[in-house]
Structures are given as structure tokens and as C-alpha cells.
Motif scaffolding. Structure first.
Motif, PDB file in Angstrom:
ATOM      1  N   GLN A  26       0.599  -1.187  -0.019  1.00 41.40           N
ATOM      2  CA  GLN A  26       0.052   0.034  -0.050  1.00 41.40           C
ATOM      3  C   GLN A  26       0.878   1.229   0.183  1.00 41.40           C
ATOM      4  O   GLN A  26       0.490   2.294  -0.323  1.00 41.40           O
ATOM      5  CB  GLN A  26      -1.037   0.054   1.219  1.00 41.40           C
ATOM      6  N   ASN A  27       2.096   0.855   0.397  1.00 44.64           N
ATOM      7  CA  ASN A  27       3.103   2.340   0.494  1.00 44.64           C
ATOM      8  C   ASN A  27       3.932   2.609  -0.665  1.00 44.64           C
ATOM      9  O   ASN A  27       4.461   3.572  -0.747  1.00 44.64           O
ATOM     10  CB  ASN A  27       3.887   2.038   1.651  1.00 44.64           C
ATOM     11  N   TYR A  28       3.857   1.744  -1.602  1.00 40.71           N
ATOM     12  CA  TYR A  28       4.847   1.608  -2.851  1.00 40.71           C
ATOM     13  C   TYR A  28       4.229   1.118  -3.910  1.00 40.71           C
ATOM     14  O   TYR A  28       3.662   0.364  -4.113  1.00 40.71           O
ATOM     15  CB  TYR A  28       6.277   0.713  -2.587  1.00 40.71           C
ATOM     16  N   LYS A  29       4.650   1.736  -5.030  1.00 44.60           N
ATOM     17  CA  LYS A  29       4.391   1.075  -6.359  1.00 44.60           C
ATOM     18  C   LYS A  29       5.405   0.196  -6.617  1.00 44.60           C
ATOM     19  O   LYS A  29       6.520   0.389  -6.933  1.00 44.60           O
ATOM     20  CB  LYS A  29       4.410   2.087  -7.608  1.00 44.60           C
ATOM     21  N   VAL A  30       5.160  -1.097  -6.728  1.00 44.78           N
ATOM     22  CA  VAL A  30       6.173  -2.162  -6.591  1.00 44.78           C
ATOM     23  C   VAL A  30       6.352  -3.002  -8.061  1.00 44.78           C
ATOM     24  O   VAL A  30       5.434  -3.064  -8.836  1.00 44.78           O
ATOM     25  CB  VAL A  30       5.881  -3.456  -5.743  1.00 44.78           C
ATOM     26  N   GLU A  31       7.539  -2.795  -8.283  1.00 46.62           N
ATOM     27  CA  GLU A  31       7.830  -3.524  -9.945  1.00 46.62           C
ATOM     28  C   GLU A  31       8.859  -4.693  -9.516  1.00 46.62           C
ATOM     29  O   GLU A  31       9.919  -4.574  -8.817  1.00 46.62           O
ATOM     30  CB  GLU A  31       8.677  -2.650 -10.809  1.00 46.62           C
ATOM     31  N   LEU A  32       8.183  -5.909 -10.041  1.00 45.15           N
ATOM     32  CA  LEU A  32       9.053  -7.271  -9.745  1.00 45.15           C
ATOM     33  C   LEU A  32       9.664  -7.632 -10.653  1.00 45.15           C
ATOM     34  O   LEU A  32       9.231  -7.944 -11.553  1.00 45.15           O
ATOM     35  CB  LEU A  32       7.761  -8.139  -9.125  1.00 45.15           C
ATOM     36  N   TYR A  33      11.156  -7.899 -10.576  1.00 46.52           N
ATOM     37  CA  TYR A  33      11.909  -8.616 -11.495  1.00 46.52           C
ATOM     38  C   TYR A  33      12.159 -10.128 -10.873  1.00 46.52           C
ATOM     39  O   TYR A  33      12.647 -10.297  -9.623  1.00 46.52           O
ATOM     40  CB  TYR A  33      12.915  -7.710 -11.444  1.00 46.52           C
ATOM     41  N   ILE A  34      11.678 -11.233 -11.641  1.00 43.25           N
ATOM     42  CA  ILE A  34      11.668 -12.544 -10.985  1.00 43.25           C
ATOM     43  C   ILE A  34      12.586 -13.480 -11.850  1.00 43.25           C
ATOM     44  O   ILE A  34      12.290 -13.580 -12.958  1.00 43.25           O
ATOM     45  CB  ILE A  34      10.180 -12.876 -11.098  1.00 43.25           C
ATOM     46  N   VAL A  35      13.326 -14.036 -10.967  1.00 47.27           N
ATOM     47  CA  VAL A  35      14.233 -15.218 -11.650  1.00 47.27           C
ATOM     48  C   VAL A  35      13.326 -16.461 -10.938  1.00 47.27           C
ATOM     49  O   VAL A  35      13.039 -16.571  -9.919  1.00 47.27           O
ATOM     50  CB  VAL A  35      15.562 -15.066 -11.034  1.00 47.27           C
ATOM     51  N   ASP A  36      12.861 -17.307 -12.118  1.00 47.15           N
ATOM     52  CA  ASP A  36      11.967 -18.252 -11.660  1.00 47.15           C
ATOM     53  C   ASP A  36      12.607 -19.711 -12.046  1.00 47.15           C
ATOM     54  O   ASP A  36      13.445 -19.875 -13.011  1.00 47.15           O
ATOM     55  CB  ASP A  36      10.713 -18.278 -12.401  1.00 47.15           C
ATOM     56  N   LYS A  37      12.371 -20.784 -11.421  1.00 47.01           N
ATOM     57  CA  LYS A  37      12.927 -22.279 -11.553  1.00 47.01           C
ATOM     58  C   LYS A  37      11.965 -22.561 -13.029  1.00 47.01           C
ATOM     59  O   LYS A  37      12.618 -23.463 -13.653  1.00 47.01           O
ATOM     60  CB  LYS A  37      12.622 -23.104 -10.256  1.00 47.01           C
ATOM     61  N   GLN A  38      10.734 -22.026 -12.870  1.00 51.28           N
ATOM     62  CA  GLN A  38      10.083 -22.486 -14.126  1.00 51.28           C
ATOM     63  C   GLN A  38       9.005 -21.225 -14.446  1.00 51.28           C
ATOM     64  O   GLN A  38       9.292 -20.466 -13.648  1.00 51.28           O
ATOM     65  CB  GLN A  38       9.148 -23.682 -14.104  1.00 51.28           C
ATOM     66  N   LEU A  39       8.325 -21.563 -15.493  1.00 54.62           N
ATOM     67  CA  LEU A  39       7.538 -20.311 -15.960  1.00 54.62           C
ATOM     68  C   LEU A  39       6.222 -20.179 -15.244  1.00 54.62           C
ATOM     69  O   LEU A  39       5.032 -20.686 -15.753  1.00 54.62           O
ATOM     70  CB  LEU A  39       7.095 -20.311 -17.303  1.00 54.62           C
ATOM     71  N   ASN A  40       6.435 -20.004 -13.620  1.00 61.50           N
ATOM     72  CA  ASN A  40       5.375 -19.914 -12.769  1.00 61.50           C
ATOM     73  C   ASN A  40       4.168 -18.951 -13.313  1.00 61.50           C
ATOM     74  O   ASN A  40       4.523 -17.774 -13.353  1.00 61.50           O
ATOM     75  CB  ASN A  40       5.700 -19.609 -11.528  1.00 61.50           C
ATOM     76  N   PRO A  41       3.030 -19.606 -13.548  1.00 61.14           N
ATOM     77  CA  PRO A  41       1.733 -18.727 -14.133  1.00 61.14           C
ATOM     78  C   PRO A  41       1.592 -17.415 -13.147  1.00 61.14           C
ATOM     79  O   PRO A  41       1.304 -16.342 -13.753  1.00 61.14           O
ATOM     80  CB  PRO A  41       0.649 -19.560 -14.158  1.00 61.14           C
ATOM     81  N   PHE A  42       1.578 -17.648 -11.877  1.00 52.77           N
ATOM     82  CA  PHE A  42       1.271 -16.480 -10.949  1.00 52.77           C
ATOM     83  C   PHE A  42       2.527 -15.521 -11.204  1.00 52.77           C
ATOM     84  O   PHE A  42       2.217 -14.172 -11.253  1.00 52.77           O
ATOM     85  CB  PHE A  42       1.350 -17.001  -9.604  1.00 52.77           C
ATOM     86  N   ASN A  43       3.590 -15.918 -11.053  1.00 49.62           N
ATOM     87  CA  ASN A  43       4.817 -15.013 -11.124  1.00 49.62           C
ATOM     88  C   ASN A  43       4.867 -14.051 -12.523  1.00 49.62           C
ATOM     89  O   ASN A  43       5.388 -12.889 -12.652  1.00 49.62           O
ATOM     90  CB  ASN A  43       5.984 -15.626 -10.911  1.00 49.62           C
ATOM     91  N   PHE A 328       4.667  -5.437   3.724  1.00 48.87           N
ATOM     92  CA  PHE A 328       6.188  -6.324   3.544  1.00 48.87           C
ATOM     93  C   PHE A 328       7.348  -5.585   3.132  1.00 48.87           C
ATOM     94  O   PHE A 328       8.158  -5.845   3.342  1.00 48.87           O
ATOM     95  CB  PHE A 328       5.752  -7.677   2.814  1.00 48.87           C
ATOM     96  N   VAL A 329       7.111  -4.808   1.984  1.00 47.77           N
ATOM     97  CA  VAL A 329       8.097  -3.890   1.536  1.00 47.77           C
ATOM     98  C   VAL A 329       9.033  -3.186   2.764  1.00 47.77           C
ATOM     99  O   VAL A 329      10.167  -3.155   2.875  1.00 47.77           O
ATOM    100  CB  VAL A 329       7.717  -2.973   0.369  1.00 47.77           C
ATOM    101  N   ASP A 330       8.188  -2.699   3.817  1.00 50.08           N
ATOM    102  CA  ASP A 330       8.831  -2.120   4.636  1.00 50.08           C
ATOM    103  C   ASP A 330       9.498  -2.958   5.613  1.00 50.08           C
ATOM    104  O   ASP A 330      10.567  -2.632   6.247  1.00 50.08           O
ATOM    105  CB  ASP A 330       7.703  -1.033   5.315  1.00 50.08           C
ATOM    106  N   VAL A 331       8.901  -4.043   5.791  1.00 54.15           N
ATOM    107  CA  VAL A 331       9.604  -5.008   6.380  1.00 54.15           C
ATOM    108  C   VAL A 331      10.974  -5.442   6.031  1.00 54.15           C
ATOM    109  O   VAL A 331      11.949  -5.453   6.710  1.00 54.15           O
ATOM    110  CB  VAL A 331       8.734  -6.412   6.767  1.00 54.15           C
ATOM    111  N   CYS A 332      11.095  -5.525   4.607  1.00 52.23           N
ATOM    112  CA  CYS A 332      12.169  -5.975   4.111  1.00 52.23           C
ATOM    113  C   CYS A 332      13.320  -4.707   4.335  1.00 52.23           C
ATOM    114  O   CYS A 332      14.512  -5.044   4.521  1.00 52.23           O
ATOM    115  CB  CYS A 332      12.155  -6.314   2.588  1.00 52.23           C
ATOM    116  N   TYR A 333      12.613  -3.511   4.026  1.00 56.49           N
ATOM    117  CA  TYR A 333      13.670  -2.317   4.062  1.00 56.49           C
ATOM    118  C   TYR A 333      14.349  -2.378   5.579  1.00 56.49           C
ATOM    119  O   TYR A 333      15.650  -2.215   5.728  1.00 56.49           O
ATOM    120  CB  TYR A 333      12.858  -1.332   3.798  1.00 56.49           C
TER     121      TYR A 333
END
Length: 473
Positions: A26-43, A328-333
Motif C-alpha cells: 500500500q506504500n509503494y508502487k512495486v515493480e517485480l523482477y523475477i528469476v524463476d525455476k520454471q515459468l510459474n503462471p502466478f509470477n 512487507f516492503v517496509d519489513v524488508c527495508y
């Protein structure tokens, strides 16, 4: 709103849950860059940029990070292999991007011997009795190893667990009464690992198991609520151990079969291990992330530590990530900045049920009549479960693909735990019913699941077992 770029290193449904809670910031506009083991449909659906690295090779992951380093604010890693291989050390050294996971030297799950020796130094009361057998000690007298193993089994009355120090070409952990019923079978299992590296034989501990995970900024240690994992493949805890067929978390912080004092003792022991370990480390950031995901065995007369992992649990962390009340972004920061003082979670029960393919957990061997030829078609239909998500709302149900890939616009199950159905409720029973309903609604691929995750019967059995252990003379 500030834009934040996050690289997620993904293995399965655990990381899909991480992607989910990061994307819901809710606090950030998140852009996700994902390295995946397979082409996970959710990711794929949530990624700004997505790449498949089947081996999760850290050099390839680092190249991806280098490509987008100007866009990335931090990296978070869920799977143990890149952590053990030193991904954090590599990326931070070459890009300067902070990584949320422990450093290579503190990936404690790499060595079971290292774990036992650490516990022996810091909390010996929590160690089961154990003995280390190292091939180097038997180079000139190979026949002596059998003598020494059998002598140790005499002391343990055969109630033993055989653990290779590190993953090897041999067999994994073996337990008396489960994987072998004779000394000959145990010794064969032992030798399959001993030919490659050292092996621990430790006492088999009777009790009830809990999983205790904690977030850490390297200095502050924040334990999360207890979870319970179901490792056996089939209902009633039958069949071989698996990666985990499901798990649950109660409304409060403790599991229903534990007393408040036992929960306090558990947290005290976790803090004791962390404080003793961190006091030996000069780098105050080295244990960032989830350095201690502990498997405890409650014996009624104290707690034994079965093992420690240096990453979030799968499936247990799926019970926790979606109910974190903080952003959770704030938790990571805060983990990166060294000022993580607390993490607040919603007071709800959660139940996670995994659906797995027909060749997982020995299902086809035990129940061949249940597996039709049509089940060999690995395509999976999410249409009905998506209707249920809309019916209940995402505060009640979420679906996380794991060992599954997107292929020609369709979802296809692979060889391991294909998809997790998480449900949240005001009680365990409410969450269990919703999770099971969601699992039934996922069609195709021959996928099957345990039906007794978090049942009243199973929990009552655990409560009775703990009462008997407490009263044991």
C-alpha cells in the motif's frame, strides 16, 4: 507514490506467496523482477521482467541482477540452494544491491554436523544425543565403522535417525521404524551416505513437532507464530516423508497442542540460539532474512531441536506471509537497514493444502486404481477455484502455483508440489474447510492432496500425545 524495484528469486509456491504480499504493498508502487525455476503462471502475471533459470545458478541470477541493477532496490531469496551457493555475497559484491537472505558462511542448513556442534556449544540441552561418523577416521580400518555404528545403536536401543552431513548422491534422512526396521537396513542406508561424506546418527525423539520461523535484520530477532507441517504423503500420517503436504497456523501465536509456557520456552530457546550464534559473528548484517527457521520437537519435558534452515519454510511460510499486517516492503527495508523491531500479523487461522501430481509421494504405487490414463495429461484447470476466490474474497482464499509452468496459455503441473491453496478463517476449522474446498475445485493433472490437514481429529491426537508425554514418569 515511490516506485521500488524488487528482484525475487523463486522456486515454487512459497515465493509466489512472497510475490503476492510484495505486489499488494500500500506504500509503494512495486515493480517485480523475477528469476524463476520454471515459468510459474502466478509470477509471470505479476512480473515486470521475468526469466527462467532452471538450475537457479547464482552466476545466471547475478547476470539478470546486473542487467536491471539501476531499477533494483533490493533482492529477496526464498530457496535454499542460491543461499547456500552464496548468491547474496556475489550480488552485493558486484552490484551493491542489498539482498535479503543470510550470507554464504551462515547458510547453516548446508551442514547438519555444523548445526549439531553449534547447538552443543550454545544450547546442549536442546540437542538429541548424537554421534558423528567421518570417513576420514576409518581410512585404515573400514571394518571398524560397522562395529562402532552397532555399538552406538546399542546405546540408543536402535531408536535412531541417520542424517548425511550434506546433500549427496546417497539417500537422505532415514528414521528407525519408518525407513528401516532392522540394523542391516539402517546400516545399508548409512553406508549409502558414508561413502560420500560424514554422517550423523542421533537419537529418535518422541514428541510433537512445531516450526518456528523468525525475521531478522542481523541484530534484532523477531519470532513469528508457530506453524505445523504435514510431511507424510498420505492421510493419518502414513507414507513417505515429502517436502510437506500442507500446514496450519492457529488464531494465536501458539499451536493448539502447546501450553503458553511451552511456547514461551520455545521462543526463549530460539533467542538463545540466535544470541549465542550472532555473538560469534563480526558482521552484524550476516544473518539478515530468515536465518533461523527451526524445527522443534516438544517432548513434554523440554524441547529438542531437530534442525535449522536458513530460509523461509515451505509450506509453513505460506501460512504467514499473506497475513502480515505491516507492509512487507517496509519489513524488508527494515531488515536491510538494521532497525526491524517488530512484525505484526493478523489474528486469524490459516490452513495450506498442497495438491501434487500422481507420481509424487509414492501415490501411484499405493493407489494405482485411483490413477487413470487421463491423469497423465498434466494440464490443470483453475476456472472453478478462481470462482471460489471471488466467492470468499482474497482475505479468505489465495491460490499459489508451485511446481507448475505456463505453456501455450495453459497451466501444466510438473513433478513436485504443484499448487498450494491457502485459506484464512476465524477458526482452524473454518480455514480448513475453505482450503479443502479450494483444493477440490482445482481440476486436472491427476492432482491429489491430503484431506486431513488441520482436522479436529488430527489436532486432538496431538493434544492427547502431548498430555501423555507431560505425564510420563
Amino acid at each position: 507514490m515511490e516506485t521500488v524495484g524488487i528482484l525475487v528469486v523463486s522456486y515454487g509456491a512459497r515465493e509466489a506467496a512472497m510475490v503476492d504480499v510484495l505486489a499488494r504493498s500500500q506504500n509503494y508502487k512495486v515493480e517485480l523482477y523475477i528469476v524463476d525455476k520454471q515459468l510459474n503462471p502466478f509470477n509471470v502475471q505479476h512480473a515486470t521482467q521475468h526469466v527462467v533459470v532452471p538450475s537457479l545458478n547464482i552466476q545466471d541470477i547475478n547476470k539478470f541482477a546486473q542487467t536491471y541493477k539501476d531499477k533494483l532496490d533490493f533482492v529477496i531469496v526464498g530457496s535454499e540452494k542460491p543461499i547456500i551457493d552464496g548468491l547474496r555475497d556475489l550480488i552485493e559484491a558486484q552490484t551493491g544491491i542489498p539482498v535479503v537472505c543470510p550470507k554464504k558462511d551462515y547458510a547453516i542448513e548446508e551442514s547438519k554436523i555444523k548445526q549439531r556442534l553449534l547447538f552443543q556449544e550454545i544450547a546442549p540441552e536442546a540437542n538429541p544425543r548424537f554421534k558423528i561418523f567421518d570417513p576420514k577416521d576409518y581410512q585404515h580400518n573400514k571394518a571398524q565403522v560397522k562395529v562402532d555404528v552397532y555399538r552406538w545403536l546399542d546405546e540408543l536401543n536402535n531408536q535412531a535417525v541417520v542424517k548425511p552431513d550434506k546433500p549427496s548422491a546417497g539417500k537422505g534422512v532415514g528414521v528407525w521404524g519408518d525407513h528401516f526396521l532392522s540394523r542391516e537396513e539402517l546400516f545399508e542406508h548409512f553406508m549409502s551416505n558414508f561413502q560420500y561424506s560424514a554422517v550423523i546418527i542421533e537419537e529418535k525423539v518422541d514428541g510433537e513437532e512445531s516450526s518456528c520461523m523468525a525475521f531478522c535484520d542481523g541484530k534484532h530477532f523477531i519470532p513469528l507464530p508457530d506453524t505445523r507441517d504435514y510431511k507424510r504423503a498420505f492421510d493419518d500420517d502414513r507414507g513417505p516423508n515429502t517436502g510437506g503436504m500442507g500446514s496450519y497456523k492457529d488464531v494465536g501465536d501458539k499451536l493448539p497442542f502447546l501450553t503458553a509456557v511451552e511456547r514461551e520456552n520455545e521462543i526463549g530457546l530460539a533467542n538463545k540460539v540466535f544470541n549465542g550464534w550472532s555473538s560469534q559473528i563480526d558482521d552484524s548484517t550476516a544473518l539478515r532474512g530468515v536465518p533461523l527457521y527451526l524445527a522443534f520437537m516438544h517432548t513434554g519435558r523440554g524441547i529438542k531441536i531437530l534442525e535449522i534452515n536458513s530460509r523461509p519454510g515451505d509450506p509453513e511460510s505460506i501460512n504467514l506471509f499473506p497475513i502480515i499486517k505491516d507492509d512487507f516492503v517496509d519489513v524488508c527495508y527494515k531488515m536491510i537497514e538494521g532497525n526491524l523491531l517488530s512484525v505484526e500479523l493478523n489474528k486469524v487461522a490459516t490452513v495450506l493444502t498442497y495438491k501434487v501430481p500422481p507420481d509424487y509421494g509414492g501415490y501411484m504405487d499405493v493407489y494405482p486404481s485411483r490413477v487413470a490414463m487421463s491423469d497423465m495429461d498434466t494440464s490443470v484447470d483453475f476456472a472453478d477455484v478462481q470462482k471460489l476466490v471471488k466467492k470468499y474474497g482474497e482475505n479468505k482464499m489465495r491460490v499459489y502455483p508451485g511446481s507448475m509452468e505456463l505453456r501455450n496459455g495453459g497451466n501444466y503441473a510438473l513433478k513436485s508440489r504443484a499448487v498450494g491453496v491457502l485459506a484464512m478463517g476465524e477458526s482452524l476449522e473454518e480455514a480448513r474447510q475453505i482450503s479443502q474446498e479450494g483444493a477440490r475445485a482445482i481440476k486436472g493433472g491427476g492432482l491429489w492432496n491430503r484431506t486431513d490437514i488441520a482436522t479436529v481429529q488430527h489436532i486432538t491426537k496431538s493434544i492427547a500425545h502431548m498430555e501423555a508425554l507431560r505425564n510420563k514418569t
